[in-house]
Design a protein around this motif. Sequence first.
Motif, mmCIF file in Angstrom:
data_model
loop_
_atom_site.group_PDB
_atom_site.id
_atom_site.type_symbol
_atom_site.label_atom_id
_atom_site.label_comp_id
_atom_site.label_asym_id
_atom_site.label_seq_id
_atom_site.Cartn_x
_atom_site.Cartn_y
_atom_site.Cartn_z
ATOM 1 N N MET B 1 -87.533 6.104 -51.698
ATOM 2 C CA MET B 1 -87.061 5.255 -52.814
ATOM 3 C C MET B 1 -85.880 4.393 -52.334
ATOM 4 O O MET B 1 -84.891 4.914 -51.843
ATOM 5 C CB MET B 1 -86.619 6.160 -53.981
ATOM 6 C CG MET B 1 -86.186 5.369 -55.188
ATOM 7 S SD MET B 1 -86.084 6.399 -56.694
ATOM 8 C CE MET B 1 -84.444 7.087 -56.554
ATOM 9 N N HIS B 2 -86.031 3.066 -52.500
ATOM 10 C CA HIS B 2 -84.947 2.152 -52.107
ATOM 11 C C HIS B 2 -84.160 1.751 -53.352
ATOM 12 O O HIS B 2 -84.751 1.343 -54.351
ATOM 13 C CB HIS B 2 -85.539 0.906 -51.457
ATOM 14 C CG HIS B 2 -86.188 1.191 -50.120
ATOM 15 N ND1 HIS B 2 -85.441 1.472 -48.994
ATOM 16 C CD2 HIS B 2 -87.498 1.237 -49.740
ATOM 17 C CE1 HIS B 2 -86.269 1.697 -47.986
ATOM 18 N NE2 HIS B 2 -87.514 1.555 -48.393
ATOM 19 N N ILE B 3 -82.829 1.870 -53.279
ATOM 20 C CA ILE B 3 -81.978 1.530 -54.431
ATOM 21 C C ILE B 3 -81.120 0.325 -54.078
ATOM 22 O O ILE B 3 -80.287 0.387 -53.176
ATOM 23 C CB ILE B 3 -81.086 2.724 -54.820
ATOM 24 C CG1 ILE B 3 -81.946 3.971 -55.126
ATOM 25 C CG2 ILE B 3 -80.250 2.358 -56.060
ATOM 26 C CD1 ILE B 3 -81.122 5.212 -55.431
ATOM 27 N N LYS B 31 -95.794 -2.419 -56.226
ATOM 28 C CA LYS B 31 -94.752 -1.392 -56.034
ATOM 29 C C LYS B 31 -94.275 -0.904 -57.399
ATOM 30 O O LYS B 31 -94.187 -1.676 -58.344
ATOM 31 C CB LYS B 31 -93.543 -1.995 -55.291
ATOM 32 C CG LYS B 31 -93.875 -2.703 -54.005
ATOM 33 C CD LYS B 31 -94.047 -1.720 -52.846
ATOM 34 C CE LYS B 31 -94.321 -2.490 -51.536
ATOM 35 N NZ LYS B 31 -95.150 -1.686 -50.623
ATOM 36 N N THR B 32 -93.966 0.395 -57.498
ATOM 37 C CA THR B 32 -93.425 0.908 -58.782
ATOM 38 C C THR B 32 -91.916 0.659 -58.786
ATOM 39 O O THR B 32 -91.216 1.021 -57.835
ATOM 40 C CB THR B 32 -93.690 2.406 -58.933
ATOM 41 O OG1 THR B 32 -93.266 3.066 -57.738
ATOM 42 C CG2 THR B 32 -95.160 2.673 -59.185
ATOM 43 N N VAL B 33 -91.420 0.019 -59.870
ATOM 44 C CA VAL B 33 -90.028 -0.423 -59.907
ATOM 45 C C VAL B 33 -89.341 0.046 -61.176
ATOM 46 O O VAL B 33 -89.915 -0.022 -62.276
ATOM 47 C CB VAL B 33 -89.948 -1.973 -59.868
ATOM 48 C CG1 VAL B 33 -88.500 -2.438 -59.790
ATOM 49 C CG2 VAL B 33 -90.756 -2.540 -58.720
ATOM 50 N N LEU B 34 -88.106 0.559 -61.027
ATOM 51 C CA LEU B 34 -87.260 0.869 -62.177
ATOM 52 C C LEU B 34 -86.074 -0.080 -62.171
ATOM 53 O O LEU B 34 -85.339 -0.174 -61.203
ATOM 54 C CB LEU B 34 -86.757 2.316 -62.110
ATOM 55 C CG LEU B 34 -85.792 2.717 -63.255
ATOM 56 C CD1 LEU B 34 -86.504 2.729 -64.599
ATOM 57 C CD2 LEU B 34 -85.144 4.068 -62.963
ATOM 58 N N LEU B 114 -85.934 11.079 -59.596
ATOM 59 C CA LEU B 114 -87.027 10.120 -59.793
ATOM 60 C C LEU B 114 -87.659 9.699 -58.476
ATOM 61 O O LEU B 114 -88.507 8.807 -58.430
ATOM 62 C CB LEU B 114 -86.487 8.873 -60.503
ATOM 63 C CG LEU B 114 -85.819 9.082 -61.856
ATOM 64 C CD1 LEU B 114 -85.222 7.779 -62.354
ATOM 65 C CD2 LEU B 114 -86.807 9.652 -62.851
ATOM 66 N N GLU B 115 -87.202 10.323 -57.407
ATOM 67 C CA GLU B 115 -87.608 10.001 -56.038
ATOM 68 C C GLU B 115 -89.117 9.745 -55.912
ATOM 69 O O GLU B 115 -89.563 8.799 -55.289
ATOM 70 C CB GLU B 115 -87.201 11.228 -55.192
ATOM 71 C CG GLU B 115 -87.052 11.112 -53.719
ATOM 72 C CD GLU B 115 -85.957 10.186 -53.201
ATOM 73 O OE1 GLU B 115 -84.815 10.258 -53.672
ATOM 74 O OE2 GLU B 115 -86.277 9.410 -52.307
ATOM 75 N N ALA B 116 -89.936 10.593 -56.563
ATOM 76 C CA ALA B 116 -91.388 10.494 -56.359
ATOM 77 C C ALA B 116 -92.033 9.467 -57.292
ATOM 78 O O ALA B 116 -93.178 9.087 -57.131
ATOM 79 C CB ALA B 116 -92.013 11.870 -56.592
ATOM 80 N N ARG B 117 -91.271 9.021 -58.299
ATOM 81 C CA ARG B 117 -91.895 8.168 -59.322
ATOM 82 C C ARG B 117 -91.771 6.676 -59.029
ATOM 83 O O ARG B 117 -92.626 5.897 -59.430
ATOM 84 C CB ARG B 117 -91.167 8.414 -60.648
ATOM 85 C CG ARG B 117 -91.931 9.321 -61.549
ATOM 86 C CD ARG B 117 -91.137 9.525 -62.825
ATOM 87 N NE ARG B 117 -91.836 10.504 -63.595
ATOM 88 C CZ ARG B 117 -92.831 10.180 -64.427
ATOM 89 N NH1 ARG B 117 -93.170 8.904 -64.570
ATOM 90 N NH2 ARG B 117 -93.484 11.096 -65.089
#
Lengths: 254, 254
Positions: B1-3, B31-34, B114-117
């Motif tokens: 996960m890149h922050i 890509k899944t993004v928050l 949330l690492e895997a999400r």
Amino acid sequence: MHIWAVANQKGGVGKTTTAVTLAGHLARRGKTVLLVDMDPHGSMTTYFGHDPDSLDQSLYTLFQDVERVMDVIIPTGFENLSLLPASTALATLDRQLGTQEGKGLVLKNGLRSLEARYEYVILDCPPLLGILMVNALAACEHLLLPVQTEFLALKGLERMLRTIAMILNARKHHFIYTIVPTMFDRRTRASLEALRSMREQFGTELWDSVIPIDTQFREASRVGKPLSIMVPSSRGSRAYEALLDRLLGQADNV
Amino acid sequence: MHIWAVANQKGGVGKTTTAVTLAGHLARRGKTVLLVDMDPHGSMTTYFGHDPDSLDQSLYTLFQDVERVMDVIIPTGFENLSLLPASTALATLDRQLGTQEGKGLVLKNGLRSLEARYEYVILDCPPLLGILMVNALAACEHLLLPVQTEFLALKGLERMLRTIAMILNARKHHFIYTIVPTMFDRRTRASLEALRSMREQFGTELWDSVIPIDTQFREASRVGKPLSIMVPSSRGSRAYEALLDRLLGQADNV
Ligand SMILES: Nc1ncnc2c1ncn2[C@@H]1O[C@H](COP(=O)(O)OP(=O)(O)OP(=O)(O)O)[C@@H](O)[C@H]1O
Ligand SMILES: Nc1ncnc2c1ncn2[C@@H]1O[C@H](COP(=O)(O)OP(=O)(O)OP(=O)(O)O)[C@@H](O)[C@H]1O
Ligand SMILES: [Mg+2]
Ligand SMILES: [Mg+2]
């Protein structure tokens, strides 16, 4: 002496530009004007070629000793126009003063002794609600609220007006405010829709015209001159002149 | 996960626009993004149609109970793109938490679960330096600094970098930042001169291209869509795509 404040807790909406351009018009009309930079970032101080990180006398000095107001005023290089500069030390005031009583009237008392020297004082407020903003609201008779004509900016305006009403309830004297639609871009639907919804939501407190987008404002800040002095006939300058005529018409009734 | 965090204590420089447009491009690439709205004004939350004044669950909830991170995430209506919203209650955190130890790692710890999400998390920072900014700097691996290409904005950038260096000295891990010149207007000397002086002053931490002025950004925020999804071929969207390619090239080396 008329004291006007220019405020909006949203950043980058044209507060400094509004203060500087109106002041330039007043100075050209032979009025004596004092600009007060109340923003710890000191962008108005930088605009006129001074460094807020290294000034030893500034608005901050007033909070240590209100009698020294005359010592801190500096020239801008333009006739009839003087500056009470900011310094980065202003950023520490909220932490230092916190809830100390009576620190909300420092500016109002400091400006009182300048009554005979300046016909207009224009306060450039910082983009947040703290002790400096409380001082500005306590000192001014008219508050100008530049608001970008775009959707996201309207939400912040409603919240700002609610907060100001709260601060003002604690005061007793008469107070007027004018909402100034700015950075209006007649080519985009976003600007037109935002202006339409402002006109539906507000009454006479909303100025009935707009400040258009004008790239010459950036040029003016690069050379450190108010656009109203640099290119008085530019779109941006003429729009602020129309705003000034409205404000002067109102000022006499206060 | 890149922050990644997007920050600049100056307001109105394009922080929210940068976060939303980059997130749109990542989501379009599958890509899944928050997106995390850390601004008490909640302009990113408003952008996606939610009201920061009336949300009962938000980033603020995380500061009360870090385990509840999954309960506060809401959809944006766009595939692969979720939002951790802001609420105006965030504005009280600085006063409440003040110098309490350990409150600088709330976000970092909250995101860990949330690492895997989510493959990418993008933080939209508030326009000031307080507990929320400290949390953002502690959580992110890469800091993006949008800076308008104009004279007044450069002064604030130098001060911001000095302050960040001070905050970072207290941390130990590796950290990169990229300065992103934005709102570039090739027609004005002010923009050209500002860009030239940025290029003289900074090295590889300055992105070698620019985000141009594009009125479609306002249109996008009016309809609540990232410009990268609404009009992927627009000038503004294509410029952010070029920035994304640079960031992805670097991300692999972290
Ligand atoms: N009508 C306009 N048209 C085009 N550009 C404008 C206009 N008004 C202001 N600007 C530009 O927008 C930028 C922000 O303006 P300004 O610095 O006056 O905002 P501010 O509200 O004082 O910002 P801050 O919150 O940082 O104090 C500046 O580059 C200025 O030149
Ligand atoms: N490259 C650009 N060209 C034209 N307009 C832009 C550009 N980038 C951002 N804008 C517009 O400028 C305004 C401010 O942008 P934005 O809200 O992203 O700034 P911000 O730094 O997040 O502001 P705040 O400090 O209030 O959070 C918005 O109206 C946005 O649409
Ligand atoms: Mg300003
Ligand atoms: Mg923002």
